[in-house]
Design an enzyme around this catalytic site. Structure first.
Site, PDB file in Angstrom:
ATOM      1  N   CYS A 117      45.884  36.892  56.602  1.00 44.65           N
ATOM      2  CA  CYS A 117      46.482  35.744  55.771  1.00 44.65           C
ATOM      3  C   CYS A 117      47.975  35.772  56.264  1.00 44.65           C
ATOM      4  O   CYS A 117      48.648  34.560  56.048  1.00 44.65           O
ATOM      5  CB  CYS A 117      46.406  36.182  54.293  1.00 44.65           C
ATOM      6  N   HIS A 260      51.402  32.401  50.823  1.00 45.67           N
ATOM      7  CA  HIS A 260      49.994  32.608  51.197  1.00 45.67           C
ATOM      8  C   HIS A 260      49.360  32.261  49.767  1.00 45.67           C
ATOM      9  O   HIS A 260      49.688  33.112  49.008  1.00 45.67           O
ATOM     10  CB  HIS A 260      49.517  34.010  51.856  1.00 45.67           C
ATOM     11  N   ASN A 290      41.921  31.326  48.140  1.00 48.45           N
ATOM     12  CA  ASN A 290      42.458  32.033  49.187  1.00 48.45           C
ATOM     13  C   ASN A 290      41.743  31.583  50.657  1.00 48.45           C
ATOM     14  O   ASN A 290      40.706  31.971  50.998  1.00 48.45           O
ATOM     15  CB  ASN A 290      42.596  33.242  48.917  1.00 48.45           C
TER      16      ASN A 290
HETATM   17  N1  ACO Z   1      35.055  38.183  36.567  1.00 51.88           N
HETATM   18  C1  ACO Z   1      35.111  39.011  35.296  1.00 51.88           C
HETATM   19  N2  ACO Z   1      35.401  40.140  35.451  1.00 51.88           N
HETATM   20  C2  ACO Z   1      35.937  40.744  36.597  1.00 51.88           C
HETATM   21  C3  ACO Z   1      35.939  39.888  37.761  1.00 51.88           C
HETATM   22  C4  ACO Z   1      35.190  38.736  37.906  1.00 51.88           C
HETATM   23  N3  ACO Z   1      35.357  37.904  38.854  1.00 51.88           N
HETATM   24  N4  ACO Z   1      36.305  40.841  38.758  1.00 51.88           N
HETATM   25  C5  ACO Z   1      36.545  42.026  38.328  1.00 51.88           C
HETATM   26  N5  ACO Z   1      36.686  41.855  36.857  1.00 51.88           N
HETATM   27  C6  ACO Z   1      36.626  42.947  35.788  1.00 51.88           C
HETATM   28  C7  ACO Z   1      36.645  44.047  36.592  1.00 51.88           C
HETATM   29  O1  ACO Z   1      35.564  44.831  36.472  1.00 51.88           O
HETATM   30  C8  ACO Z   1      37.846  44.916  35.381  1.00 51.88           C
HETATM   31  O2  ACO Z   1      36.751  45.413  34.192  1.00 51.88           O
HETATM   32  P1  ACO Z   1      37.004  46.673  33.572  1.00 51.88           P
HETATM   33  O3  ACO Z   1      38.399  46.673  32.889  1.00 51.88           O
HETATM   34  O4  ACO Z   1      36.055  46.712  32.400  1.00 51.88           O
HETATM   35  O5  ACO Z   1      37.107  47.861  34.712  1.00 51.88           O
HETATM   36  C9  ACO Z   1      38.579  43.990  34.647  1.00 51.88           C
HETATM   37  O6  ACO Z   1      38.073  42.680  35.294  1.00 51.88           O
HETATM   38  C10 ACO Z   1      40.150  43.848  35.368  1.00 51.88           C
HETATM   39  O7  ACO Z   1      39.665  44.031  37.020  1.00 51.88           O
HETATM   40  P2  ACO Z   1      41.034  44.210  37.871  1.00 51.88           P
HETATM   41  O8  ACO Z   1      40.586  44.602  39.328  1.00 51.88           O
HETATM   42  O9  ACO Z   1      42.132  45.358  37.324  1.00 51.88           O
HETATM   43  O10 ACO Z   1      41.710  42.783  37.729  1.00 51.88           O
HETATM   44  P3  ACO Z   1      43.122  42.086  38.353  1.00 51.88           P
HETATM   45  O11 ACO Z   1      43.846  41.790  37.378  1.00 51.88           O
HETATM   46  O12 ACO Z   1      43.889  43.169  39.282  1.00 51.88           O
HETATM   47  O13 ACO Z   1      42.682  40.912  39.161  1.00 51.88           O
HETATM   48  C11 ACO Z   1      42.383  40.241  41.487  1.00 51.88           C
HETATM   49  C12 ACO Z   1      41.975  41.104  40.397  1.00 51.88           C
HETATM   50  C13 ACO Z   1      42.256  38.815  41.259  1.00 51.88           C
HETATM   51  C14 ACO Z   1      41.598  40.645  42.819  1.00 51.88           C
HETATM   52  C15 ACO Z   1      43.854  40.721  41.820  1.00 51.88           C
HETATM   53  O14 ACO Z   1      43.911  41.978  41.776  1.00 51.88           O
HETATM   54  C16 ACO Z   1      44.441  40.128  43.124  1.00 51.88           C
HETATM   55  O15 ACO Z   1      44.621  38.875  43.194  1.00 51.88           O
HETATM   56  N6  ACO Z   1      44.696  40.979  43.936  1.00 51.88           N
HETATM   57  C17 ACO Z   1      45.367  40.694  45.304  1.00 51.88           C
HETATM   58  C18 ACO Z   1      44.346  39.972  46.240  1.00 51.88           C
HETATM   59  C19 ACO Z   1      45.241  39.443  47.374  1.00 51.88           C
HETATM   60  O16 ACO Z   1      46.384  39.076  47.224  1.00 51.88           O
HETATM   61  N7  ACO Z   1      44.658  39.343  48.588  1.00 51.88           N
HETATM   62  C20 ACO Z   1      45.321  38.847  49.782  1.00 51.88           C
HETATM   63  C21 ACO Z   1      45.188  38.987  50.833  1.00 51.88           C
HETATM   64  S1  ACO Z   1      43.623  38.273  51.178  1.00 51.88           S
HETATM   65  C22 ACO Z   1      43.349  38.623  53.048  1.00 51.88           C
HETATM   66  O17 ACO Z   1      44.296  39.017  53.704  1.00 51.88           O
HETATM   67  C23 ACO Z   1      41.988  38.229  53.719  1.00 51.88           C
END
Ligand code: ACO
Length: 334
Positions: A117, A260, A290
């Site tokens: 990214c 990004h 993304n």
């Molecule tokens: N739908 C419903 N529930 C979900 C989903 C979903 N799609 N995905 C995860 N959950 C659940 C998890 O199981 C967890 O449940 P639990 O509390 O019972 O264990 C809960 O939701 C919270 O999960 P988290 O992983 O803590 O959620 P978070 O708020 O961190 O959001 C996300 C996840 C959106 C992936 C976030 O961490 C994020 O955006 N991270 C950065 C990603 C990024 O920036 N990537 C950039 C680079 S990409 C590249 O270089 C190719």
């Protein structure tokens, strides 16, 4: 090589392309255990575009490139160099040469840059170095990715985030230098937080020498979302702040912040840390999710096309992601 004595790097035109197939959060909810509410609240994403099976990355990269060439009123044969930022090439040896053939840029050298990214920002900086040195006159920089072909569609924590797309910019040597400053950073110690790792899967034994060879394939995209989130909201503001300092500017000199497009919460958190008001954030994450290396050039193109970006505007652009890599460029729009 077409040497030039104008050492500035000017962004002459931009272009973008996304596939027609649009997948909503509701549709995804029928594939994995998720909901529109969860995806919208946690990421800001509503829909994403997916490339159909009969098209390749070259098709969307070509569309974005041709749009930029048309807007620049430039003939493809006038291009000296093509840099394709992608982590999802058609060919492990690189796809830039296929793009060169597709747009008939017969005089251009072409190569890929793989930096996930951050790829478009790193490519933009690379292109500016060729212009600043006077080596080339016209350079096409493309960010294109089709991560829909690499995500695990049964993994709700990652598949909801990604979409496909391409964006392009034409840089030309000019007396004006649009690129005021830049920074590129890498932390390879955390490479495992986000990867599409190669796996040696199949052992081939060649008789009678009994030599053993391995055949590789690639795993699905794997991401530790929480760690990548923490990395982005700490490192990206630091990098932008440092870059601004290097060019004697302050946060409030920034007209537009183009990050990004990974997660709306990340965009908001970075802006908050830099005291940049929300109305200066360029965001299209709601529509495309993304799109990896494509997200910044698509956002830049759409903002320019919508008449938001004006002559003299200062734009802070930062990419971040797998590697881990992060890179910032400060642009003065001419
Ligand atoms: N739908 C419903 N529930 C979900 C989903 C979903 N799609 N995905 C995860 N959950 C659940 C998890 O199981 C967890 O449940 P639990 O509390 O019972 O264990 C809960 O939701 C919270 O999960 P988290 O992983 O803590 O959620 P978070 O708020 O961190 O959001 C996300 C996840 C959106 C992936 C976030 O961490 C994020 O955006 N991270 C950065 C990603 C990024 O920036 N990537 C950039 C680079 S990409 C590249 O270089 C190719």
């Amino acid at each position: 090589m077409k040497p030039s004595n104008l050492a500035g790097a000017h962004i002459l035109a931009t272009g973008s392309a996304v596939p027609d197939i649009c997948i909503s959060n509701e549709t995804l909810s029928s594939i994995v255990n998720t909901s529109d509410e969860w995806i919208s609240n946690r990421t800001g994403i509503k829909t994403r575009r997916i490339l159909p099976a009969n098209q390749s990355i070259i098709d969307i990269a070509t569309r974005a490139s041709c749009q930029a060439l048309n807007k620049a009123d430039l003939n493809p044969e006038e291009l000296d160099l093509i840099i394709l930022a992608t982590s999802t090439p058609n060919d492990l040896f690189g796809s830039a040469s296929q793009l060169q053939a597709s747009i008939k840029a017969t005089n251009a050298a072409a190569f890929d840059i793989t930096a996930a990214c951050s790829g478009f920002v790193i490519s933009l900086i690379t292109a500016s170095q060729f212009l600043n040195s006077g080596s080339y006159k016209n350079i096409l920089v493309v960010g294109a990715d089709i991560l829909s072909r690499w995500v695990d569609w049964s993994d709700r924590s990652s598949c909801i985030l990604f979409g496909d797309g391409a964006g392009a910019a034409i840089l030309q040597s000019n007396i004006n230098n649009d690129i005021l400053g830049f920074q590129i950073n890498t932390n390879g110690l955390d490479a495992n937080q986000l990867s599409i790792a190669s796996k040696a899967s199949e052992e081939i034994v060649c008789n009678p020498a009994k030599l053993k060879f391995m055949h590789s394939h690639y795993d699905y995209l794997r991401m530790n979302g929480k760690e990548v989130y923490k990395f982005a909201v700490s490192r990206v503001p630091e990098s932008i702040r440092q870059c601004l300092k290097d060019v004697n500017l302050l946060s409030n000199d920034i007209s537009w912040l183009i990050l990004h497009q990974a997660n709306q919460r990340i965009l908001n958190a970075v802006a908050d840390k830099l005291d940049i008001p929300k109305n200066k954030i360029i965001s299209n994450i709601q529509s495309y999710g993304n799109t990896s290396a494509a997200s910044i050039p698509i956002a830049l193109h759409e903002a320019f096309d919508a008449g938001k970006i004006m002559n003299g505007d200062i734009i802070a652009i930062a990419g971040f992601g797998a590697g881990l890599t992060w890179a910032t460029v400060i642009i003065k729009w001419h």
